[in-house]
Scaffold this active site. Structure first.
Site, PDB file in Angstrom:
ATOM      1  N   THR A  37       0.893  -1.236  -0.048  1.00 50.65           N
ATOM      2  CA  THR A  37       0.004  -0.088  -0.099  1.00 50.65           C
ATOM      3  C   THR A  37       0.889   1.173   0.157  1.00 50.65           C
ATOM      4  O   THR A  37       1.855   1.227   0.653  1.00 50.65           O
ATOM      5  CB  THR A  37      -0.931   0.145   1.221  1.00 50.65           C
ATOM      6  OG1 THR A  37      -1.924  -1.009   0.946  1.00 50.65           O
ATOM      7  CG2 THR A  37      -1.811   1.295   1.354  1.00 50.65           C
ATOM      8  N   GLY A  94       6.177  -0.504   0.060  1.00 53.88           N
ATOM      9  CA  GLY A  94       7.179   0.721   0.193  1.00 53.88           C
ATOM     10  C   GLY A  94       7.442   0.759   1.721  1.00 53.88           C
ATOM     11  O   GLY A  94       7.005  -0.032   2.600  1.00 53.88           O
ATOM     12  N   ALA A  95       8.020   1.693   2.171  1.00 56.30           N
ATOM     13  CA  ALA A  95       8.494   2.070   3.664  1.00 56.30           C
ATOM     14  C   ALA A  95       8.666   3.421   3.678  1.00 56.30           C
ATOM     15  O   ALA A  95       8.632   4.128   2.872  1.00 56.30           O
ATOM     16  CB  ALA A  95       9.766   1.309   3.722  1.00 56.30           C
ATOM     17  N   LYS A 107       6.910   1.727   9.104  1.00 51.32           N
ATOM     18  CA  LYS A 107       6.171   1.720   7.766  1.00 51.32           C
ATOM     19  C   LYS A 107       4.613   1.875   8.526  1.00 51.32           C
ATOM     20  O   LYS A 107       4.564   1.902   9.647  1.00 51.32           O
ATOM     21  CB  LYS A 107       5.839   0.337   7.073  1.00 51.32           C
ATOM     22  CG  LYS A 107       7.110  -0.266   6.298  1.00 51.32           C
ATOM     23  CD  LYS A 107       6.765  -1.807   5.866  1.00 51.32           C
ATOM     24  CE  LYS A 107       5.620  -2.010   5.405  1.00 51.32           C
ATOM     25  NZ  LYS A 107       5.079  -1.212   4.246  1.00 51.32           N
ATOM     26  N   GLU A 116      -0.478  -5.028   6.425  1.00 52.13           N
ATOM     27  CA  GLU A 116       0.856  -5.283   5.749  1.00 52.13           C
ATOM     28  C   GLU A 116       1.639  -6.017   6.593  1.00 52.13           C
ATOM     29  O   GLU A 116       2.110  -6.934   5.827  1.00 52.13           O
ATOM     30  CB  GLU A 116       1.512  -3.874   5.617  1.00 52.13           C
ATOM     31  CG  GLU A 116       0.894  -2.812   4.545  1.00 52.13           C
ATOM     32  CD  GLU A 116       1.860  -1.474   4.563  1.00 52.13           C
ATOM     33  OE1 GLU A 116       1.684  -0.646   3.839  1.00 52.13           O
ATOM     34  OE2 GLU A 116       2.033  -1.011   5.813  1.00 52.13           O
TER      35      GLU A 116
END
Length: 238
Positions: A37, A94-95, A107, A116
């Site tokens: 996300t 992502g991060a 995150k 996640e």
């Protein structure tokens, strides 16, 4: 560390897209893939759909948020729940911060940290894609740690969390209402500052009454593909 050169004229979004495409090249037909996300992860979802259309790639996606599920469905990616596919081959996400060396992560800026972590803990491999600003020497330098908490008694939970050595703020929407996660929980954004021992803080948060999950992802990432102005940098934990 390996570096793939690009032309050097790309925008940040172009570089994020290049990082996403590099990660998606690791996906093979028949895989069950965790779909992350956020803005960078969205490029990966689009790149997967493109490979399905142009190469006949066949996958099943397990989304980490309702937002990602909506995007994937609109692009024709077959989806499953974690209950239906409890073991994933790969997850791409992502991060907010990536600690160089350990590849420990913060995150949850996008509010999807619980799903996640559930999805990515079930994956054989987690690949992180991000722009260069997300690389840090220590976690907590730029971003707070998001902590998902139950709504009942949230102020008492906030006090317990702050007793661990941070300043916690309830995340709110633009209209001032508390932000609600997909699981209808609140999020506390917790400023710990640079963390010398994020694993210890992760354990303390996990043991705090009222906390559902936190945004410290310790020892989970197997690779990070970073978009730099000079190209795409690939990192592994040392």
């Amino acid at each position: 560390m390996t570096t793939l050169r690009v032309s050097g004229t790309e925008s940040l979004d172009d570089l994020k897209q290049a990082a996403a495409r590099a990660a998606v090249q690791k996906v093979q037909s028949g895989m069950v893939v965790g779909l992350g996300t956020g803005s960078t992860a969205a490029f990966a979802v689009s790149a997967l759909a493109e490979r399905m259309q142009t190469e006949g790639l066949q996958i099943i996606g397990v989304p980490t948020s309702e937002r990602t599920a909506e995007q994937a469905r609109s692009l024709g990616i077959p989806l499953a729940t974690l209950e239906e596919q409890p073991r994933l081959d790969l997850a791409i996400d992502g991060a907010d911060e990536i600690e160089v060396g350990s590849l420990n992560l913060i995150k949850g800026a996008g509010g999807a940290l619980l799903r996640e972590k559930l999805v990515e803990a079930s994956a054989a491999e987690l690949i992180i894609i991000a722009d260069a600003s997300k690389k840090v020497a220590q976690l907590g330098i730029r971003f707070p740690v998001p902590v998902e908490v139950v709504r009942f008694g949230w102020k008492t939970t906030l006090a317990r969390v702050e007793a661990l050595g941070c300043t916690a703020t309830l995340r709110r929407n633009a209209n001032g209402d508390p932000y609600l996660t997909d699981e209808q929980h609140y999020i506390l954004d917790c400023q710990f500052g640079p963390m010398a021992d994020p694993a210890k803080i992760a354990d303390q948060l996990k043991g705090t009454v009222g906390v559902v999950e936190h945004g410290l992802f310790i020892g989970m990432a197997k690779e990070a593909i970073i978009a730099l102005p000079t190209g795409i940098e690939t990192l592994q934990p040392s």
